[in-house]
Design a protein around this motif. Structure first.
Motif, short mmCIF file in Angstrom:
data_model
loop_
_atom_site.label_atom_id
_atom_site.label_comp_id
_atom_site.label_asym_id
_atom_site.label_seq_id
_atom_site.Cartn_x
_atom_site.Cartn_y
_atom_site.Cartn_z
N TYR A 150 -22.55 -22.36 57.18
CA TYR A 150 -22.08 -23.18 56.07
C TYR A 150 -22.99 -24.38 55.82
N LEU A 151 -23.41 -25.04 56.90
CA LEU A 151 -24.19 -26.27 56.75
C LEU A 151 -25.68 -26.02 56.49
N TYR A 152 -26.18 -24.85 56.92
CA TYR A 152 -27.62 -24.62 56.80
C TYR A 152 -27.89 -23.21 56.30
N PRO A 153 -27.68 -22.96 55.02
CA PRO A 153 -28.00 -21.62 54.49
C PRO A 153 -29.50 -21.35 54.63
N LEU A 154 -29.81 -20.16 55.08
CA LEU A 154 -31.22 -19.81 55.35
C LEU A 154 -31.49 -18.37 54.95
N ALA A 155 -32.51 -18.18 54.16
CA ALA A 155 -32.92 -16.82 53.79
C ALA A 155 -33.71 -16.19 54.93
N PRO A 156 -33.49 -14.91 55.21
CA PRO A 156 -34.31 -14.24 56.22
C PRO A 156 -35.73 -14.04 55.71
N PRO A 157 -36.70 -13.83 56.58
CA PRO A 157 -38.10 -13.68 56.13
C PRO A 157 -38.29 -12.60 55.08
N ARG A 158 -37.56 -11.48 55.17
CA ARG A 158 -37.76 -10.37 54.25
C ARG A 158 -37.41 -10.73 52.81
N LEU A 159 -36.64 -11.83 52.60
CA LEU A 159 -36.26 -12.23 51.25
C LEU A 159 -37.12 -13.36 50.70
N GLY A 164 -45.78 -12.27 52.77
CA GLY A 164 -46.00 -10.82 52.75
C GLY A 164 -45.08 -10.05 53.68
N PHE A 165 -43.90 -10.58 53.99
CA PHE A 165 -42.98 -9.86 54.87
C PHE A 165 -42.49 -8.57 54.20
N ILE A 166 -42.27 -7.55 55.04
CA ILE A 166 -41.83 -6.24 54.56
C ILE A 166 -40.36 -6.04 54.94
N ASP A 167 -39.54 -5.69 53.96
CA ASP A 167 -38.15 -5.32 54.25
C ASP A 167 -38.17 -3.87 54.72
N THR A 168 -38.16 -3.67 56.00
CA THR A 168 -38.36 -2.33 56.58
C THR A 168 -37.23 -1.37 56.24
N VAL A 169 -36.05 -1.89 55.96
CA VAL A 169 -34.94 -1.02 55.59
C VAL A 169 -35.19 -0.37 54.23
N ALA A 227 -35.40 -7.05 74.06
CA ALA A 227 -35.67 -6.04 73.03
C ALA A 227 -35.05 -6.45 71.70
N THR A 228 -33.87 -7.07 71.74
CA THR A 228 -33.22 -7.51 70.50
C THR A 228 -34.06 -8.56 69.78
N LEU A 229 -34.66 -9.46 70.54
CA LEU A 229 -35.51 -10.48 69.93
C LEU A 229 -36.69 -9.84 69.19
N LEU A 230 -37.30 -8.84 69.81
CA LEU A 230 -38.41 -8.14 69.16
C LEU A 230 -37.94 -7.43 67.91
N VAL A 231 -36.76 -6.84 67.95
CA VAL A 231 -36.24 -6.09 66.80
C VAL A 231 -35.95 -7.01 65.62
N ILE A 232 -35.31 -8.14 65.84
CA ILE A 232 -34.94 -9.00 64.71
C ILE A 232 -36.18 -9.60 64.04
N VAL A 233 -37.26 -9.76 64.82
CA VAL A 233 -38.50 -10.28 64.23
C VAL A 233 -39.28 -9.17 63.53
N ALA A 234 -39.37 -8.00 64.18
CA ALA A 234 -40.15 -6.90 63.60
C ALA A 234 -39.55 -6.40 62.30
N THR A 235 -38.22 -6.45 62.17
CA THR A 235 -37.56 -5.99 60.95
C THR A 235 -37.47 -7.09 59.89
N ALA A 236 -38.02 -8.27 60.18
CA ALA A 236 -38.05 -9.41 59.25
C ALA A 236 -36.67 -9.90 58.87
N ASN A 237 -35.75 -9.79 59.84
CA ASN A 237 -34.40 -10.31 59.59
C ASN A 237 -34.21 -11.73 60.09
N HIS A 238 -35.08 -12.21 60.98
CA HIS A 238 -34.92 -13.55 61.54
C HIS A 238 -36.28 -14.15 61.90
N PHE A 239 -36.30 -15.49 61.93
CA PHE A 239 -37.41 -16.24 62.50
C PHE A 239 -37.16 -16.44 64.00
#
Length: 325
Positions: A150-159, A164-169, A227-239
């Protein structure tokens, strides 16, 4: 003559079993903070209602697209200044291996829920005394994360638009994220900070590492959040810093559990009495000591007989009677 008062051993035992004050000397708050055996129906209902409430509140946060994109740009610049802005390189590198990135998309979509629920079931069955405290960590972590959304809306890298981030989905036509593809209207796309994929996975990993007995299972517990940390970064869902936010929320959750129960979850007793057993004891059932010794608690204690000097058994002791004037 005064009134006669008869005192027997059986009467004294009854008085001990049914004291006027609370037998534990605990107040209501103290009893709430004491670990108890979980009830299955209550836990299923609690988890279902809590997740529904979490999803409702998370998705009810206004999708402040402009502010979320500004925050993403600022965070991306901060990571550049810190020398850790390598998410885009990882995103492009992993996206070049189709089977790997597709697997990560499905990992992101499924294991987040499967592993978390699996750990809760394992705790319920194998560590009932630690279940409530560990569950409190998870709930407190998730609750404070809602404040962050609520206090800090943040767009994920893919958006982000100027990177040049790629939305892998979208590229590989998989359903690896509730915020992409056909499911994007079902989730708030600008709730990336903090990352509950990291908060929940580290919670699961630490719980497994602290309580599992098999060495290789404990190692898996530590590998899962990595492994989860690698996944959220590789899929461009999080910084990277989204993951830091998830860890801060988890630290808050452990602090709440430590203050409430007086100890971290893994330090609490593994087993606690089931509700029926505890209720029977409070209702004046057979004392544990008497049950263990096989003594019939309904009969008063009789000392062993010794023959007198003339060889005859001693007379049965009379009930002690006292008189009050």
């Amino acid at each position: 003559m005064g009134e006669a008062t008869v005192t027997t051993l059986e009467g004294r035992e009854a008085a001990v079993r049914n004291p006027v004050a609370d037998e534990t000397g605990e107040g209501p708050l103290r009893r709430l903070r004491t670990p108890r055996h979980p009830r299955l129906w209550f836990e299923i209902l609690l988890i279902a209602v809590s997740y529904w409430t979490y999803s409702l509140i998370r998705n009810a946060v206004p999708e402040q697209r402009a502010e979320a994109l500004r925050n993403a740009d600022w965070l991306w610049k901060l990571e550049h200044n810190l020398g850790i802005a390598v998410e885009e390189s990882i995103n492009h590198a992993v996206n070049g291996v189709t089977w790997l990135i597709v697997g990560m998309n499905y990992y992101y979509a499924t294991l987040h829920f499967i592993v978390t629920l699996g750990v809760l079931v394992w705790l319920y069955r194998s560590h009932p005394g630690r279940y409530a405290a560990t569950r409190l960590v998870l709930f407190a972590t998730t609750g404070v994360a809602l404040v962050g959304y609520y206090l800090y809306p943040l767009a994920p890298p893919r958006l982000m638009t100027r990177t040049g981030f790629i939305d892998t989905v979208l590229v590989h036509d998989t359903w690896g994220s509730m915020a992409s593809g056909d499911l994007k209207n079902m989730s708030n796309q600008y709730a990336a900070m903090p990352s509950m994929h990291i908060g929940w996975s580290v919670w699961s990993g630490l719980t497994i590492f602290a309580l599992a007995r098999i060495p290789w299972v404990r190692v898996l517990g530590l590998l899962y959040p990595t492994a989860t940390l690698l996944v959220i970064v590789a899929t461009a869902n999080h910084f990277w810093l989204d993951a830091v936010g998830g860890l801060i929320c988890l630290a808050f959750g452990y602090t709440v559990a430590r203050v409430w129960y007086g100890a971290l979850p893994h330090a609490l007793p593994r087993n606690v009495p089931k509700p029926r057993t505890a209720a029977r004891g409070r209702a004046g059932g057979r004392p544990p000591a008497a049950s263990a010794a096989g003594v019939n608690a309904s009969r008063p204690y009789e000392p062993p007989s010794r023959p007198t000097e003339d060889g005859h058994p001693p007379a049965r002791p009379r009930t002690r009677t006292t008189s009050r004037p």
